[in-house]
Design a protein around this motif. Structure first.
Motif, short mmCIF file in Angstrom:
data_model
loop_
_atom_site.label_atom_id
_atom_site.label_comp_id
_atom_site.label_asym_id
_atom_site.label_seq_id
_atom_site.Cartn_x
_atom_site.Cartn_y
_atom_site.Cartn_z
N LYS A 140 0.82 -1.22 0.00
CA LYS A 140 0.00 0.00 0.00
C LYS A 140 0.85 1.26 0.00
CE LYS A 140 -3.67 -1.94 2.87
NZ LYS A 140 -4.36 -1.78 4.15
N PHE A 141 1.98 1.21 0.72
CA PHE A 141 2.81 2.40 0.92
C PHE A 141 4.28 2.07 0.67
CE2 PHE A 141 -0.79 2.60 3.90
CZ PHE A 141 -1.44 3.74 3.41
N PRO A 142 4.67 1.78 -0.58
CA PRO A 142 6.05 1.35 -0.86
C PRO A 142 7.10 2.40 -0.53
CG PRO A 142 4.84 1.73 -2.90
CD PRO A 142 3.85 1.82 -1.79
N MET A 143 6.71 3.67 -0.50
CA MET A 143 7.68 4.73 -0.24
C MET A 143 8.27 4.69 1.17
SD MET A 143 4.40 5.59 0.07
CE MET A 143 3.50 6.75 -0.90
N ASN A 149 12.53 -2.53 6.02
CA ASN A 149 12.78 -2.07 7.40
C ASN A 149 11.80 -2.62 8.43
OD1 ASN A 149 10.43 -0.31 7.56
ND2 ASN A 149 11.54 1.18 6.33
N LYS A 150 10.71 -3.25 7.97
CA LYS A 150 9.70 -3.83 8.86
C LYS A 150 9.18 -2.85 9.91
CE LYS A 150 10.11 -7.71 6.70
NZ LYS A 150 9.40 -7.76 5.44
N GLY A 151 9.26 -1.56 9.59
CA GLY A 151 8.73 -0.54 10.47
C GLY A 151 9.72 0.06 11.44
N TYR A 152 10.96 -0.45 11.44
CA TYR A 152 11.98 0.10 12.32
C TYR A 152 12.41 1.49 11.82
CZ TYR A 152 12.30 -4.16 14.99
OH TYR A 152 12.01 -5.21 15.82
N PRO A 153 12.95 2.32 12.69
CA PRO A 153 13.27 3.70 12.33
C PRO A 153 14.57 3.84 11.52
CG PRO A 153 13.78 3.34 14.63
CD PRO A 153 13.14 2.08 14.12
N THR A 154 14.58 3.28 10.31
CA THR A 154 15.74 3.45 9.44
C THR A 154 15.73 4.87 8.86
OG1 THR A 154 14.53 2.71 7.49
CG2 THR A 154 15.69 1.01 8.77
N LYS A 155 16.84 5.25 8.29
CA LYS A 155 16.95 6.58 7.68
C LYS A 155 15.86 6.77 6.61
CE LYS A 155 20.17 9.68 5.43
NZ LYS A 155 21.11 9.80 4.37
N HIS A 157 12.99 5.23 6.28
CA HIS A 157 11.66 5.30 6.90
C HIS A 157 11.41 6.68 7.49
CE1 HIS A 157 8.66 3.36 9.97
NE2 HIS A 157 8.09 4.28 9.24
N LEU A 158 12.38 7.20 8.22
CA LEU A 158 12.22 8.53 8.83
C LEU A 158 12.08 9.61 7.77
CD1 LEU A 158 14.79 8.16 11.75
CD2 LEU A 158 12.28 8.09 11.92
N GLU A 159 12.85 9.50 6.70
CA GLU A 159 12.73 10.46 5.59
C GLU A 159 11.36 10.38 4.94
OE1 GLU A 159 16.09 9.45 3.12
OE2 GLU A 159 17.49 10.65 4.35
N ALA A 160 10.82 9.16 4.81
CA ALA A 160 9.49 8.99 4.21
C ALA A 160 8.41 9.61 5.10
CB ALA A 160 9.21 7.51 3.98
N ILE A 161 8.56 9.48 6.41
CA ILE A 161 7.59 10.12 7.32
C ILE A 161 7.63 11.63 7.13
CG2 ILE A 161 6.96 10.56 9.72
CD1 ILE A 161 8.09 7.76 10.40
N GLU A 162 8.83 12.19 7.05
CA GLU A 162 8.99 13.63 6.84
C GLU A 162 8.34 14.07 5.53
OE1 GLU A 162 10.24 16.12 8.63
OE2 GLU A 162 11.27 15.08 10.24
N GLU A 163 8.56 13.28 4.47
CA GLU A 163 8.08 13.65 3.14
C GLU A 163 6.60 13.35 2.92
OE1 GLU A 163 9.12 12.96 -1.59
OE2 GLU A 163 10.56 12.33 -0.07
N TYR A 164 6.13 12.16 3.36
CA TYR A 164 4.78 11.71 3.03
C TYR A 164 3.81 11.76 4.21
CZ TYR A 164 7.31 9.94 -1.00
OH TYR A 164 8.11 9.83 -2.10
#
Length: 189
Positions: A140-143, A149-155, A157-164
């Motif tokens: 659903k959310f490939p970005m 990362n299975k939901g862990y706070p990788t770089k 993942h954190l960048e995607a949260i900031e962007e999306y």
């Protein structure tokens, strides 16, 4: 009994309860974190074929935010035990590192997923269950790169949260997500 998913920023915490026959032996079975995805899938299938009982407990991110991850983990474990009890009698429960108050006698074992084959089996079932849930979320959310990362706070993942932005499945009480939410609140005011 064992759990997975205490550290990720997204999705549920998942616990599994596995009851194995006395003569059970599966060479190489150990803590799920020490196994490749391919081996975990293989062991998961084998465990399900041979186990006397398998139960899974899933506590979602909303409940985690409500009660905290420690309490949510205990709820998931109790749910997994109750699920297993539907098809299997349990006389004693071995738990990976967490004390639980139950009507059944328990033993909490530090690093139990390395010391007990039944806890290792529970670790594998829980990990495969949760990983498959995150793989579906990745579709659903490939970005957000959940497949890796299975939901862990990788770089990434954190960048995607900031962007999306923050997804409904994100744990809002967790530091990195909470910080972004607070930043959004400040930007809106």
């Amino acid at each position: 009994v064992d759990e997975v998913g205490r550290g990720p920023l997204v999705g549920p915490v998942v616990a599994a309860c596995v009851v194995l026959p006395h003569e059970f032996n599966l060479d190489g079975l150990t803590d799920s974190k020490k196994l490749s995805e391919k081996k975990r899938d293989f062991y998961s299938d084998e465990i399900k074929k041979i186990a006397l009982g398998v139960g899974v407990g899933i506590i979602d991110e909303k409940k985690i935010d409500e009660v905290n991850i420690y309490e949510a983990t205990k709820l998931a474990m109790k749910e997994a035990i109750n699920d297993c009890l539907k098809n299997c009698k349990i006389e004693h429960i071995l738990i990976d590192a967490m004390p639980l108050e139950l009507d059944i006698p328990t033993t909490s074992i530090i690093k139990g997923d390395l010391k007990s084959i039944t806890i290792s089996a529970a670790s594998v079932i829980a990990k495969v269950t949760r990983d498959r849930m995150l793989d579906e979320l990745h579709e659903k959310f490939p970005m957000y790169d959940f497949k890796k990362n299975k939901g862990y706070p990788t770089k990434k993942h954190l960048e995607a949260i900031e962007e999306y932005g923050i997804l409904p499945e994100h744990r809002r009480s967790y530091g990195p997500v909470k910080k972004i939410r607070e930043g959004e609140a400040c930007a809106k005011s």
